[in-house]
Design an enzyme around this catalytic site. Structure first.
Site, PDB file in Angstrom:
ATOM      1  N   LYS A  22      18.914 -65.238 -63.000  1.00  0.00           N
ATOM      2  CA  LYS A  22      18.697 -64.741 -61.634  1.00  0.00           C
ATOM      3  C   LYS A  22      20.026 -64.415 -60.960  1.00  0.00           C
ATOM      4  O   LYS A  22      20.190 -63.352 -60.368  1.00  0.00           O
ATOM      5  CB  LYS A  22      17.956 -65.801 -60.803  1.00  0.00           C
ATOM      6  CG  LYS A  22      17.923 -65.502 -59.316  1.00  0.00           C
ATOM      7  CD  LYS A  22      17.183 -66.569 -58.535  1.00  0.00           C
ATOM      8  CE  LYS A  22      18.030 -67.730 -58.106  1.00  0.00           C
ATOM      9  NZ  LYS A  22      18.971 -67.470 -56.990  1.00  0.00           N
ATOM     10  N   ASN A  23      20.973 -65.342 -61.070  1.00  0.00           N
ATOM     11  CA  ASN A  23      22.235 -65.166 -60.340  1.00  0.00           C
ATOM     12  C   ASN A  23      23.110 -64.069 -60.936  1.00  0.00           C
ATOM     13  O   ASN A  23      24.110 -63.680 -60.333  1.00  0.00           O
ATOM     14  CB  ASN A  23      23.010 -66.484 -60.285  1.00  0.00           C
ATOM     15  CG  ASN A  23      22.357 -67.472 -59.334  1.00  0.00           C
ATOM     16  OD1 ASN A  23      21.376 -67.142 -58.671  1.00  0.00           O
ATOM     17  ND2 ASN A  23      22.883 -68.681 -59.269  1.00  0.00           N
ATOM     18  N   CYS A 116      20.169 -72.728 -43.387  1.00  0.00           N
ATOM     19  CA  CYS A 116      19.647 -72.558 -44.729  1.00  0.00           C
ATOM     20  C   CYS A 116      19.287 -73.877 -45.350  1.00  0.00           C
ATOM     21  O   CYS A 116      19.737 -74.925 -44.929  1.00  0.00           O
ATOM     22  CB  CYS A 116      20.717 -71.845 -45.517  1.00  0.00           C
ATOM     23  SG  CYS A 116      20.639 -72.073 -47.237  1.00  0.00           S
ATOM     24  N   ARG A 121      25.412 -71.815 -44.487  1.00  0.00           N
ATOM     25  CA  ARG A 121      26.015 -70.991 -45.546  1.00  0.00           C
ATOM     26  C   ARG A 121      26.758 -69.857 -44.876  1.00  0.00           C
ATOM     27  O   ARG A 121      26.279 -68.733 -44.816  1.00  0.00           O
ATOM     28  CB  ARG A 121      24.934 -70.458 -46.486  1.00  0.00           C
ATOM     29  CG  ARG A 121      24.834 -71.257 -47.762  1.00  0.00           C
ATOM     30  CD  ARG A 121      23.640 -70.858 -48.553  1.00  0.00           C
ATOM     31  NE  ARG A 121      23.957 -70.504 -49.923  1.00  0.00           N
ATOM     32  CZ  ARG A 121      23.058 -70.423 -50.881  1.00  0.00           C
ATOM     33  NH1 ARG A 121      21.795 -70.641 -50.619  1.00  0.00           N
ATOM     34  NH2 ARG A 121      23.415 -70.092 -52.106  1.00  0.00           N
ATOM     35  N   ASP A 308      23.992 -76.269 -59.075  1.00  0.00           N
ATOM     36  CA  ASP A 308      22.585 -75.896 -59.272  1.00  0.00           C
ATOM     37  C   ASP A 308      21.864 -76.799 -60.268  1.00  0.00           C
ATOM     38  O   ASP A 308      20.640 -76.779 -60.345  1.00  0.00           O
ATOM     39  CB  ASP A 308      22.481 -74.437 -59.742  1.00  0.00           C
ATOM     40  CG  ASP A 308      22.753 -73.453 -58.603  1.00  0.00           C
ATOM     41  OD1 ASP A 308      22.790 -73.880 -57.432  1.00  0.00           O
ATOM     42  OD2 ASP A 308      22.920 -72.247 -58.887  1.00  0.00           O
ATOM     43  N   ARG A 400      11.006 -68.321 -56.895  1.00  0.00           N
ATOM     44  CA  ARG A 400      12.195 -67.494 -56.642  1.00  0.00           C
ATOM     45  C   ARG A 400      13.128 -67.473 -57.848  1.00  0.00           C
ATOM     46  O   ARG A 400      13.891 -66.525 -58.013  1.00  0.00           O
ATOM     47  CB  ARG A 400      12.978 -68.053 -55.439  1.00  0.00           C
ATOM     48  CG  ARG A 400      12.362 -67.770 -54.086  1.00  0.00           C
ATOM     49  CD  ARG A 400      13.296 -68.250 -52.983  1.00  0.00           C
ATOM     50  NE  ARG A 400      14.663 -67.959 -53.356  1.00  0.00           N
ATOM     51  CZ  ARG A 400      15.668 -68.828 -53.298  1.00  0.00           C
ATOM     52  NH1 ARG A 400      15.472 -70.046 -52.845  1.00  0.00           N
ATOM     53  NH2 ARG A 400      16.881 -68.482 -53.661  1.00  0.00           N
TER      54      ARG A 400
HETATM   55  C1  UD1 Z   1      26.003 -68.875 -55.535  1.00  0.00           C
HETATM   56  C2  UD1 Z   1      24.700 -69.016 -56.280  1.00  0.00           C
HETATM   57  C3  UD1 Z   1      24.109 -70.392 -56.037  1.00  0.00           C
HETATM   58  C4  UD1 Z   1      25.111 -71.472 -56.398  1.00  0.00           C
HETATM   59  C5  UD1 Z   1      26.451 -71.225 -55.696  1.00  0.00           C
HETATM   60  C6  UD1 Z   1      27.552 -72.179 -56.162  1.00  0.00           C
HETATM   61  C7  UD1 Z   1      23.786 -66.787 -56.370  1.00  0.00           C
HETATM   62  C8  UD1 Z   1      22.734 -65.856 -55.918  1.00  0.00           C
HETATM   63  N1  UD1 Z   1      23.777 -68.004 -55.824  1.00  0.00           N
HETATM   64  O1  UD1 Z   1      25.713 -69.016 -54.146  1.00  0.00           O
HETATM   65  O2  UD1 Z   1      22.957 -70.527 -56.868  1.00  0.00           O
HETATM   66  O3  UD1 Z   1      24.615 -72.721 -55.988  1.00  0.00           O
HETATM   67  O4  UD1 Z   1      26.914 -69.886 -55.971  1.00  0.00           O
HETATM   68  O5  UD1 Z   1      27.707 -72.123 -57.540  1.00  0.00           O
HETATM   69  O6  UD1 Z   1      24.575 -66.482 -57.241  1.00  0.00           O
HETATM   70  N2  UD1 Z   1      31.168 -70.597 -48.161  1.00  0.00           N
HETATM   71  C9  UD1 Z   1      31.808 -70.474 -46.946  1.00  0.00           C
HETATM   72  N3  UD1 Z   1      32.078 -69.223 -46.474  1.00  0.00           N
HETATM   73  C10 UD1 Z   1      31.759 -68.097 -47.170  1.00  0.00           C
HETATM   74  C11 UD1 Z   1      31.105 -68.242 -48.440  1.00  0.00           C
HETATM   75  C12 UD1 Z   1      30.824 -69.501 -48.899  1.00  0.00           C
HETATM   76  O7  UD1 Z   1      32.118 -71.456 -46.285  1.00  0.00           O
HETATM   77  O8  UD1 Z   1      32.025 -66.983 -46.697  1.00  0.00           O
HETATM   78  C13 UD1 Z   1      30.861 -71.949 -48.675  1.00  0.00           C
HETATM   79  C14 UD1 Z   1      29.361 -72.197 -48.833  1.00  0.00           C
HETATM   80  O9  UD1 Z   1      28.785 -72.592 -47.614  1.00  0.00           O
HETATM   81  C15 UD1 Z   1      29.329 -73.271 -49.873  1.00  0.00           C
HETATM   82  C16 UD1 Z   1      30.505 -72.922 -50.770  1.00  0.00           C
HETATM   83  O10 UD1 Z   1      31.360 -72.070 -49.988  1.00  0.00           O
HETATM   84  O11 UD1 Z   1      29.527 -74.513 -49.287  1.00  0.00           O
HETATM   85  C17 UD1 Z   1      30.136 -72.227 -52.064  1.00  0.00           C
HETATM   86  O12 UD1 Z   1      29.381 -71.086 -51.783  1.00  0.00           O
HETATM   87  P1  UD1 Z   1      29.330 -69.825 -52.742  1.00  0.00           P
HETATM   88  O13 UD1 Z   1      30.127 -70.068 -53.984  1.00  0.00           O
HETATM   89  O14 UD1 Z   1      29.670 -68.636 -51.919  1.00  0.00           O
HETATM   90  O15 UD1 Z   1      27.793 -69.800 -53.128  1.00  0.00           O
HETATM   91  P2  UD1 Z   1      26.805 -68.578 -53.048  1.00  0.00           P
HETATM   92  O16 UD1 Z   1      27.471 -67.341 -53.530  1.00  0.00           O
HETATM   93  O17 UD1 Z   1      26.094 -68.575 -51.752  1.00  0.00           O
END
Ligand code: UD1
Length: 419
Positions: A22-23, A116, A121, A308, A400
């Site tokens: 999915k990711n 969320c 997030r 995850d 999902r």
């Molecule tokens: C992706 C994955 C999710 C996985 C996560 C971490 C997808 C669709 N989802 O989510 O399944 O759990 O990586 O491996 O691929 N953060 C900020 N500011 C930002 C962006 C992120 O503070 O602009 C924080 C988030 O709140 C979180 C951390 O950084 O605490 C990691 O988030 P991130 O690696 O961005 O995860 P996702 O891309 O949302």
């Protein structure tokens, strides 16, 4: 509202072919919006999130059809730059379309998904990076508008404060068609990012360093169509292995990305499960009672233990001999499944980002509700290991991310019904 009725207590046994990731599929679908030419994605999982991505593409004017595990995407004529609020709400990861839309049209309007299931997030890193690539960004009552003067992003040096998966993907998606070179430092190294880059390279992109902390992207204005097979889903793999570890039994998992699953497998092995990994298949046998994991299980960016897989492994360790300790370092609010596991008889104490799981001899069935995708899968794994029957609601979360979940579980001999 559909539910799963799961009767636990029987050993699982059989073979399972792992679904596409999915990711990986979601950012690749966003990437298909760039340039011209038809992209054919094989092994594209049939999931509600993938259908949501397809609706976003259609709404932007892109042709997208999904059938028999293949997605065919043709961006010819796609000129839309706005994602309506209801589509943003359907799938929180719709945020990753932002980079691709900007890359294609030079502007993009969307809304930030609110609070969320895994805690806040924020998207500050995404926005800061896009600003570096030349976007002016304004927020008008929750609708965010990004615009690049002249319509084409300009390469930049971007230092991420944290290796965010989504921010790294958005940067790649915007920079791949930019003018000049982009360097991303402290980039996320998740295998799904390598899959996205491999897809883009097949389309003619110039990207180096994915899988490492520094990624270098030389922009091009020519991307063409291609055919690509989406990588296997390492988290679905971790889920089915944890399930068999929890309920007892054996499984041959086929079409795996075994090397990419190593951070998970090396921890699971400490529970006493016999694991025989081969290049693209994994055999696991779970015998007597599992052992607790001695070392603290710290979730970290790849190649650390994946956040995850935290919930599903916790379900297996709920009945292990001894106490295991988890430390969740990625998301603030990723222990919401623990209340349901405790209702089923688990002994779990959460103190901030630490969860102490003291193994109990048995879990028992209960009425529980899935709180999020992986938390829901953890509840299903616990239910299969428990005595009695569990009624699991909120299963739209599970749909999902898991393709034909109940068929997969039934094929292993698990007693599960959707009602
Ligand atoms: C992706 C994955 C999710 C996985 C996560 C971490 C997808 C669709 N989802 O989510 O399944 O759990 O990586 O491996 O691929 N953060 C900020 N500011 C930002 C962006 C992120 O503070 O602009 C924080 C988030 O709140 C979180 C951390 O950084 O605490 C990691 O988030 P991130 O690696 O961005 O995860 P996702 O891309 O949302």
């Amino acid at each position: 509202m559909q539910k799963f009725i799961i009767t636990g207590g029987c050993r699982l046994s059989g073979e399972l072919t792992l679904q596409g990731s999915k990711n990986s599929a979601l950012p690749i679908m966003a990437a298909a919006l760039l340039g011209e030419g038809e992209s054919v994605l094989r092994n594209c999982p049939t999931l509600t999130d993938v259908y949501s991505a397809s609706r976003i593409l259609s709404c932007l004017g892109c042709k997208c059809s999904i059938s028999d595990g293949n997605a065919v995407i043709d961006p010819c004529g796609a000129s839309g730059s706005e994602i309506p609020e209801e589509l943003m709400r359907e799938m929180r990861s719709s945020i990753m379309f932002m980079g691709a839309i900007l890359g294609r049209t030079g502007e993009c309007t969307f809304s930030v998904p609110g609070g969320c299931e895994l805690g806040p997030r924020p998207i500050d890193m995404h926005l800061a990076a896009l600003r570096k690539l030349g976007a002016d960004i304004s927020d008008c009552g929750g609708r965010i508008h990004c615009r690049i003067a002249g319509g084409r992003a300009r390469g930049a040096k971007i230092n991420l404060p944290f290796p965010s998966v989504g921010a790294t993907e958005n940067i790649i998606l915007c920079a791949v068609c930019a003018e000049g070179e982009t360097i991303v430092n402290n980039a996320a190294r998740e295998p799904e990012i390598c899959d996205l880059c491999s897809f883009l390279r097949k389309r003619g992109a110039d990207i180096k360093g994915d899988g490492e902390s520094t990624i270098v992207i030389s922009g091009t204005d020519k991307l063409h169509g291609c055919e690509h097979t989406v990588m296997p889903d390492r988290i679905a793999g971790a889920t089915y292995l944890s399930m068999v570890a929890a309920a007892g039994g054996e499984i041959i998992l086929k079409n795996t990305c075994t090397a990419e699953m190593e951070p998970f497998l090396s921890v699971l092995e400490q529970t006493g499960c016999r694991i025989y990994p081969a290049e693209n298949r994994i055999y696991l046998r779970s015998g007597a009672r599992l052992r607790a994991v001695r070392d603290r299980i710290r979730t970290m960016p790849h190649p650390g233990f994946p956040t995850d897989a935290q919930a599903v492994l916790m379900a297996a360790l709920a009945t292990a001999d001894g106490a295991s300790v988890f430390e969740e370092n990625i998301f603030d609010c990723r222990y919401r499944h623990t209340a349901a596991l405790c209702k089923m008889g688990a002994d779990i104490e959460v103190l901030g980002k630490v969860a102490v799981v003291r193994g109990v001899p048995k879990l028992r069935g209960a009425d529980v509700e899935a709180t999020d995708l992986r938390g829901g899968a953890a509840m299903a794994a616990a239910a299969l290991a428990a005595e009695g029957t569990t009624c699991l609601s909120g299963i739209s979360h599970i749909d999902r991310g898991y393709e034909k979940f109940e068929e997969a579980v039934s094929s292993l001999g698990g007693r599960i019904r959707r009602v």
